[in-house]
Each structure stands twice: as structure tokens, then as C-alpha cells.
Scaffold this motif. Structure first.
Motif, PDB file in Angstrom:
ATOM      1  N   GLY A 159      82.838 -10.969  20.053  1.00 26.80           N
ATOM      2  CA  GLY A 159      83.442 -11.597  20.905  1.00 26.80           C
ATOM      3  C   GLY A 159      83.393 -11.129  22.344  1.00 26.80           C
ATOM      4  O   GLY A 159      83.946 -11.892  23.550  1.00 26.80           O
ATOM      5  N   GLU A 160      83.239  -9.656  22.604  1.00 25.30           N
ATOM      6  CA  GLU A 160      84.012  -8.404  23.758  1.00 25.30           C
ATOM      7  C   GLU A 160      83.099  -8.345  24.311  1.00 25.30           C
ATOM      8  O   GLU A 160      81.397  -8.550  24.088  1.00 25.30           O
ATOM      9  CB  GLU A 160      85.226  -7.269  23.609  1.00 25.30           C
ATOM     10  N   ILE A 161      83.203  -8.318  25.949  1.00 31.96           N
ATOM     11  CA  ILE A 161      81.705  -7.729  26.458  1.00 31.96           C
ATOM     12  C   ILE A 161      82.100  -6.064  27.358  1.00 31.96           C
ATOM     13  O   ILE A 161      83.518  -6.491  27.394  1.00 31.96           O
ATOM     14  CB  ILE A 161      81.512  -8.586  27.315  1.00 31.96           C
ATOM     15  N   SER A 162      81.330  -5.426  27.046  1.00 30.14           N
ATOM     16  CA  SER A 162      81.233  -4.082  27.532  1.00 30.14           C
ATOM     17  C   SER A 162      81.345  -3.986  29.539  1.00 30.14           C
ATOM     18  O   SER A 162      80.499  -4.162  30.042  1.00 30.14           O
ATOM     19  CB  SER A 162      81.057  -2.620  26.739  1.00 30.14           C
ATOM     20  N   ALA A 163      81.702  -2.597  30.049  1.00 30.05           N
ATOM     21  CA  ALA A 163      81.672  -2.431  31.196  1.00 30.05           C
ATOM     22  C   ALA A 163      79.794  -2.226  31.576  1.00 30.05           C
ATOM     23  O   ALA A 163      79.391  -2.612  32.510  1.00 30.05           O
ATOM     24  CB  ALA A 163      81.922  -1.329  31.861  1.00 30.05           C
ATOM     25  N   PRO A 164      79.102  -0.791  30.736  1.00 33.89           N
ATOM     26  CA  PRO A 164      77.911  -1.225  30.642  1.00 33.89           C
ATOM     27  C   PRO A 164      76.751  -2.139  30.566  1.00 33.89           C
ATOM     28  O   PRO A 164      76.150  -2.875  31.723  1.00 33.89           O
ATOM     29  CB  PRO A 164      77.739   0.039  29.355  1.00 33.89           C
ATOM     30  N   MET A 165      77.367  -3.206  29.862  1.00 32.05           N
ATOM     31  CA  MET A 165      76.796  -4.713  29.991  1.00 32.05           C
ATOM     32  C   MET A 165      76.801  -5.407  31.073  1.00 32.05           C
ATOM     33  O   MET A 165      76.299  -6.028  31.620  1.00 32.05           O
ATOM     34  CB  MET A 165      77.692  -5.313  28.831  1.00 32.05           C
ATOM     35  N   LEU A 166      78.131  -5.754  32.351  1.00 32.93           N
ATOM     36  CA  LEU A 166      77.964  -6.037  33.559  1.00 32.93           C
ATOM     37  C   LEU A 166      77.314  -5.524  33.897  1.00 32.93           C
ATOM     38  O   LEU A 166      76.800  -5.831  35.101  1.00 32.93           O
ATOM     39  CB  LEU A 166      79.741  -5.813  33.345  1.00 32.93           C
ATOM     40  N   VAL A 167      77.311  -3.590  33.957  1.00 35.92           N
ATOM     41  CA  VAL A 167      76.918  -2.946  34.721  1.00 35.92           C
ATOM     42  C   VAL A 167      75.391  -3.393  35.203  1.00 35.92           C
ATOM     43  O   VAL A 167      74.730  -4.071  35.645  1.00 35.92           O
ATOM     44  CB  VAL A 167      76.880  -2.032  34.762  1.00 35.92           C
ATOM     45  N   ASP A 168      74.326  -3.379  34.061  1.00 34.19           N
ATOM     46  CA  ASP A 168      73.631  -3.744  33.704  1.00 34.19           C
ATOM     47  C   ASP A 168      73.297  -5.518  33.677  1.00 34.19           C
ATOM     48  O   ASP A 168      72.169  -5.377  34.681  1.00 34.19           O
ATOM     49  CB  ASP A 168      73.238  -4.109  31.946  1.00 34.19           C
ATOM     50  N   ALA A 169      74.104  -6.167  34.270  1.00 35.63           N
ATOM     51  CA  ALA A 169      73.711  -8.066  34.418  1.00 35.63           C
ATOM     52  C   ALA A 169      73.568  -7.355  35.661  1.00 35.63           C
ATOM     53  O   ALA A 169      73.622  -8.837  36.210  1.00 35.63           O
ATOM     54  CB  ALA A 169      74.645  -8.434  33.335  1.00 35.63           C
ATOM     55  N   PHE A 198      82.050   2.829  35.536  1.00 34.25           N
ATOM     56  CA  PHE A 198      80.992   3.092  34.947  1.00 34.25           C
ATOM     57  C   PHE A 198      80.824   2.353  36.709  1.00 34.25           C
ATOM     58  O   PHE A 198      80.026   1.224  37.038  1.00 34.25           O
ATOM     59  CB  PHE A 198      81.371   1.750  34.357  1.00 34.25           C
ATOM     60  N   ARG A 199      81.791   2.800  37.790  1.00 30.93           N
ATOM     61  CA  ARG A 199      81.642   2.674  38.784  1.00 30.93           C
ATOM     62  C   ARG A 199      81.318   0.883  39.320  1.00 30.93           C
ATOM     63  O   ARG A 199      80.818   0.156  39.970  1.00 30.93           O
ATOM     64  CB  ARG A 199      79.830   2.566  39.577  1.00 30.93           C
ATOM     65  N   LEU A 200      82.619  -0.334  38.241  1.00 29.87           N
ATOM     66  CA  LEU A 200      82.181  -1.126  38.664  1.00 29.87           C
ATOM     67  C   LEU A 200      84.323  -1.430  39.787  1.00 29.87           C
ATOM     68  O   LEU A 200      84.844  -0.554  39.426  1.00 29.87           O
ATOM     69  CB  LEU A 200      82.645  -2.257  37.659  1.00 29.87           C
ATOM     70  N   LYS A 201      84.397  -2.105  40.725  1.00 30.87           N
ATOM     71  CA  LYS A 201      85.606  -1.924  41.725  1.00 30.87           C
ATOM     72  C   LYS A 201      86.357  -3.484  40.665  1.00 30.87           C
ATOM     73  O   LYS A 201      85.925  -4.631  40.812  1.00 30.87           O
ATOM     74  CB  LYS A 201      85.037  -2.103  42.647  1.00 30.87           C
ATOM     75  N   PRO A 202      87.285  -2.921  40.071  1.00 35.52           N
ATOM     76  CA  PRO A 202      88.415  -3.615  39.791  1.00 35.52           C
ATOM     77  C   PRO A 202      89.277  -4.764  40.512  1.00 35.52           C
ATOM     78  O   PRO A 202      89.600  -4.486  41.696  1.00 35.52           O
ATOM     79  CB  PRO A 202      89.654  -2.732  39.192  1.00 35.52           C
ATOM     80  N   ILE A 203      88.709  -5.769  40.441  1.00 30.62           N
ATOM     81  CA  ILE A 203      89.792  -6.681  40.742  1.00 30.62           C
ATOM     82  C   ILE A 203      90.551  -6.821  40.077  1.00 30.62           C
ATOM     83  O   ILE A 203      91.013  -7.664  39.382  1.00 30.62           O
ATOM     84  CB  ILE A 203      89.509  -7.997  41.409  1.00 30.62           C
ATOM     85  N   PHE A 204      91.976  -5.754  40.124  1.00 26.93           N
ATOM     86  CA  PHE A 204      94.140  -6.386  39.600  1.00 26.93           C
ATOM     87  C   PHE A 204      94.549  -6.826  39.968  1.00 26.93           C
ATOM     88  O   PHE A 204      95.080  -6.980  40.935  1.00 26.93           O
ATOM     89  CB  PHE A 204      94.109  -4.490  39.738  1.00 26.93           C
ATOM     90  N   CYS A 205      94.560  -7.743  39.535  1.00 30.98           N
ATOM     91  CA  CYS A 205      95.987  -8.571  39.992  1.00 30.98           C
ATOM     92  C   CYS A 205      97.289  -8.282  39.367  1.00 30.98           C
ATOM     93  O   CYS A 205      97.421  -7.882  38.190  1.00 30.98           O
ATOM     94  CB  CYS A 205      95.308 -10.369  39.131  1.00 30.98           C
ATOM     95  N   ILE A 206      98.592  -9.279  40.080  1.00 31.40           N
ATOM     96  CA  ILE A 206      99.519  -8.902  39.426  1.00 31.40           C
ATOM     97  C   ILE A 206      99.987 -10.123  40.149  1.00 31.40           C
ATOM     98  O   ILE A 206      99.599 -10.426  40.936  1.00 31.40           O
ATOM     99  CB  ILE A 206     100.143  -7.471  40.028  1.00 31.40           C
TER     100      ILE A 206
END
Ligand code: PGA
Length: 256
Positions: free
Chosen positions: A76-86, A119-127
Motif C-alpha cells: 500500500g505504500e509509494i516510494s520517492a523514486p516512484m514519485l520522481v518517475d511519475a 531523491f530531490r523531491l522538495k518537501p512541503i513540511f507541515c506543522i
């Protein structure tokens, strides 16, 4: 000057067909936008469709979550390389709904931020604090704990790739936004905490979005605050018309 960034968090809304319609409209409505970074975060299943439509536009695509391993037996999980590829550029991490319903902790959020950065994805880190915490006078302590935990062992040089989203939990999906003064107070606190941690120049460059019942009617007042550098928009990002109006308000403010 910090470039404003408006991101739409679609949450669990829109089939791929519905997403297609929304981004096709959004694309047309934002052709003249030059001074604002724009991001949409659809559900995973719609990412490929959305990316295909937005590829030649400045609108970037983000995911709403990821897992901290690259691959493996994690049903059920999704990884960083999958997101980059998409075709994703951004990823929302640590949203209060994930903290609340899926038991995410500062520690798991920290792992996710590190993986995104790798993986050079930019996090939008919520607090953000809950109403109970605000009323008990704990807002700053909560924000500081979440910042310290989520950003543990993260190098100062990585901070230019992170966006912080201040989202008071009591303002999310409630129609009750923080006042511009409340937002500014929290954003200023966040920026000075980051200055202590990473140095003033880095903190001054970092963008802090406000999130929680942002609408075309209140966005201008919020974005006019000196430390509010953008918005993370839920409900109002589900219609091209209201989301485009929010982006236009940010563009307008950036021109003056
Ligand atoms: P809202 O959601 O704009 O619907 O309040 C914001 C968010 O949760 O990111």
C-alpha cells in the motif's frame, strides 16, 4: 525577495477523469502567471494524467505523502523514486491529517523528509498546533518540537529545498482561518527558530506557507504579512476558479 508559492492539496478528491478536467481549466486560467510558483498535489492515481497535461506549463506536480524506503514489502505504500518517475517535484510531508489518522510522528516525518531530499523531491513540511494546544498557550512549544523533530540531522544546505507549511489544525477545513496577525506571529516564530538552527541567511530565504481555510476572500490579507510566503490550499484548490483566484492574488501582490 522570496517568491510566493501556492500549492493545492486535493486530499482524497478527484478521479483521474475529474483531475483532468480540473487541470485543463487551471492551465488556461493561469497562462499569465509569472511571479508565483504553482503546485498541485493530486491523489496518487491521478498524478500521471495531471503531469501529462501540465508538462509544458510552469505548474508543478506534488504528491501528498511517500514512504521512506525505496522499494520492498510495504503493501500500500509509494516510494520517492516512484514519485520522481511519475513527474513529481514536490511532496507534502507530515500533514496534520496524516499525523492524526495515520499516526505519523515527528520521527517518521523526519525519515520521509530525508528520503524526499535524497531523491530531490522538495518537501512541503507541515506543522501546526491544535485548538487545545493553542488555548493552553502551547503553540510555540508545539511548533518548535515539530520543527526540531522533523528536521533532525538535516543539513543546512538542504534547507533551500524545503518549504514549511504552517497549518493550525483548528483552521483546516473548518472555514475558520487564522487571522493575518495570528499567521504572522507563528510564521515569525518559525523563521526565528530556523534562524537559530540554520543561521539567519538560510531562514530568510526559506519559504513558509500558511494553510487552513485559505480562500480567494482572505488570501490577500494573509499573503500581505511579511513572513507569509504562500499558501497550502485544500478545499479551495478543488475548483479551477477559486484556485486560480488565489494564485492571481499572489501574483498581484508580487508585482508591487
Ligand atoms: P483547507 O485545507 O484549505 O481545506 O482548510 C488546507 C490543508 O489541509 O492543507
Amino acid at each position: 525577495m522570496r517568491k510566493k508559492i501556492i500549492a493545492g492539496n486535493w486530499k482524497m478528491h478527484k478521479t483521474p477523469a475529474e483531475a483532468l478536467q480540473l487541470v485543463n481549466e487551471l492551465k488556461v486560467k493561469t497562462v499569465n502567471i509569472e511571479k508565483v510558483d504553482m503546485v498541485v498535489c493530486p491523489p496518487y492515481l491521478a498524478i500521471l494524467t495531471v503531469r501529462a497535461v501540465l508538462k509544458e506549463t510552469p505548474i508543478r506536480v506534488g504528491a501528498q505523502n511517500l514512504f521512506w524506503e525505496n522499494e520492498g514489502a510495504y503493501t500500500g505504500e509509494i516510494s520517492a523514486p516512484m514519485l520522481v518517475d511519475a513527474g513529481c517535484t514536490y511532496v507534502i510531508i507530515g500533514h496534520s491529517e496524516r499525523r492524526q489518522y495515520f499516526h505519523e510522528t515527528d520521527e517518521t516525518i523526519n525519515r520521509k523528509i530525508k528520503k524526499a531530499l535524497e531523491f530531490r523531491l522538495k518537501p512541503i513540511f507541515c506543522i501546526g498546533e491544535t485548538l487545545e494546544q493553542r488555548e493552553a498557550g502551547q503553540t510555540f512549544t508545539v511548533l518548535k518540537t515539530q520543527l526540531d523533530g522533523g528536521l533532525q540531522d538535516i543539513d543546512a544546505s538542504a534547507m533551500q529545498n524545503i518549504i514549511i507549511a504552517y497549518e493550525p489544525v483548528w483552521a483546516i477545513g473548518t472555514g475558520r482561518n487564522a487571522t493575518p496577525e495570528q499567521a504572522q506571529e507563528a510564521h515569525q516564530f518559525i523563521r526565528s527558530s530556523l534562524a537559530e538552527k540554520f543561521g539567519r541567511p538560510i531562514a530568510d530565504e526559506l519559504r513558509i506557507q500558511y494553510g487552513g481555510s485559505v480562500k480567494p476572500e482572505n488570501v490577500e490579507a494573509l499573503l500581505s504579512q511579511p513572513d507569509v510566503d504562500g499558501a497550502l490550499v485544500g478545499g479551495a484548490s478543488l475548483k479551477a476558479d477559486s484556485f486560480a483566484k488565489i494564485i492571481e492574488a499572489a501574483e498581484h501582490l508580487s508585482k508591487h
